[in-house]
Write a protein that holds these residues in place. Sequence first.
Motif, PDB file in Angstrom:
ATOM      1  N   GLU B 102      11.822 -26.642  12.750  1.00  9.49           N
ATOM      2  CA  GLU B 102      10.837 -25.572  12.651  1.00  9.49           C
ATOM      3  C   GLU B 102      10.278 -25.387  14.061  1.00  9.49           C
ATOM      4  OE1 GLU B 102       7.572 -26.638  10.072  1.00  9.49           O
ATOM      5  OE2 GLU B 102       6.494 -24.765  10.426  1.00  9.49           O
ATOM      6  N   HIS B 103      10.182 -24.147  14.497  1.00  6.38           N
ATOM      7  CA  HIS B 103       9.561 -23.849  15.793  1.00  6.38           C
ATOM      8  C   HIS B 103       8.210 -23.204  15.524  1.00  6.38           C
ATOM      9  CE1 HIS B 103      13.544 -23.628  18.338  1.00  6.38           C
ATOM     10  NE2 HIS B 103      13.353 -24.802  17.767  1.00  6.38           N
ATOM     11  N   VAL B 104       7.146 -23.824  16.018  1.00  8.20           N
ATOM     12  CA  VAL B 104       5.797 -23.392  15.673  1.00  8.20           C
ATOM     13  C   VAL B 104       4.953 -23.155  16.919  1.00  8.20           C
ATOM     14  CG1 VAL B 104       3.929 -23.799  14.048  1.00  8.20           C
ATOM     15  CG2 VAL B 104       5.986 -25.181  13.915  1.00  8.20           C
ATOM     16  N   PHE B 105       4.225 -22.059  16.926  1.00 10.20           N
ATOM     17  CA  PHE B 105       3.218 -21.792  17.954  1.00 10.20           C
ATOM     18  C   PHE B 105       1.841 -21.822  17.296  1.00 10.20           C
ATOM     19  CE2 PHE B 105       5.583 -20.550  21.721  1.00 10.20           C
ATOM     20  CZ  PHE B 105       6.845 -20.376  21.205  1.00 10.20           C
ATOM     21  N   HIS B 117       2.077 -19.585  13.988  1.00 12.38           N
ATOM     22  CA  HIS B 117       3.265 -18.748  13.783  1.00 12.38           C
ATOM     23  C   HIS B 117       4.463 -19.679  13.723  1.00 12.38           C
ATOM     24  CE1 HIS B 117       0.737 -15.323  15.221  1.00 12.38           C
ATOM     25  NE2 HIS B 117       1.422 -14.711  14.277  1.00 12.38           N
ATOM     26  N   SER B 118       5.115 -19.697  12.584  1.00  7.56           N
ATOM     27  CA  SER B 118       6.158 -20.675  12.316  1.00  7.56           C
ATOM     28  C   SER B 118       7.451 -19.992  11.883  1.00  7.56           C
ATOM     29  CB  SER B 118       5.671 -21.590  11.186  1.00  7.56           C
ATOM     30  OG  SER B 118       6.747 -22.048  10.419  1.00  7.56           O
ATOM     31  N   ILE B 119       8.567 -20.490  12.397  1.00  7.82           N
ATOM     32  CA  ILE B 119       9.876 -20.062  11.884  1.00  7.82           C
ATOM     33  C   ILE B 119      10.674 -21.319  11.558  1.00  7.82           C
ATOM     34  CG2 ILE B 119      11.949 -18.685  12.244  1.00  7.82           C
ATOM     35  CD1 ILE B 119      10.574 -17.150  14.430  1.00  7.82           C
ATOM     36  N   ILE B 120      11.167 -21.385  10.321  1.00  7.87           N
ATOM     37  CA  ILE B 120      12.021 -22.487   9.874  1.00  7.87           C
ATOM     38  C   ILE B 120      13.481 -22.057  10.017  1.00  7.87           C
ATOM     39  CG2 ILE B 120      12.759 -23.750   7.805  1.00  7.87           C
ATOM     40  CD1 ILE B 120       9.846 -23.744   6.915  1.00  7.87           C
TER      41      ILE B 120
END
Lengths: 130, 130
Positions: B102-105, B117-120
């Motif tokens: 998961e890439h999270v800001f 703001h998260s993208i799995i």
Amino acid sequence: MRSRDELRTFYHSYIDCLNGQNWSGLARFVSEIVTHNGRFLGIDGYREMLENDYRRIPDLRFEVEVLATEPPYIAARLRFNCSPQDGFLGLDFNGRSVSFCEHVFYEISGGQITSVHSIIDKAAIESQLL
Amino acid sequence: MRSRDELRTFYHSYIDCLNGQNWSGLARFVSEIVTHNGRFLGIDGYREMLENDYRRIPDLRFEVEVLATEPPYIAARLRFNCSPQDGFLGLDFNGRSVSFCEHVFYEISGGQITSVHSIIDKAAIESQLL
């Protein structure tokens, strides 16, 4: 390239290079041994990937929405407003425009990008195509 | 909380809080007005989201693979090795374990997380279920 400011300047120049489709300038930013999501691409494979992206998305444009730099890493939240051709990410767009983000982590070594880990928000795209 | 080191310490404590399922401690890290992917959740909604994640993934554990902090932002590449129950992300796992990121800001304001703001990487999960 050790400071945060240097990384920021470097990254914005890299994005300008992509948006200008200035492929002959790409080697200034991308290492010959670059990997993308764990896969070796090299500078030639990386350029092919980008050229292919522009073929699938002729109005592709990279916008930096959030940038966090901490040597040796650059993290970016990129925003795209574009009209991909059918088949991009295995989806049918039927000419529709979509807005979506990509979250990318870059590792910088020797003044160049050596590793890219990217996740595209495919679920956000799919929800716009319902 | 202005320095990079303060953000790093803050973030690792936040991750410890999640891994310990220490929900009563969550308000130390998460703002009452927190948003997640543009949607208002508030601290109660955020806690519900996390509790729901643990219900769907009983062996959930957050591992920080890459961290880039640049006030007011924290960017993290998180790694999960786990066995979600069927239905997580609309997928059937049939008891299988998967590894994904998961890439999270996060945006930090007033010493707390106010925006996530998260993208799995759903595509990576799908490829492991083929």
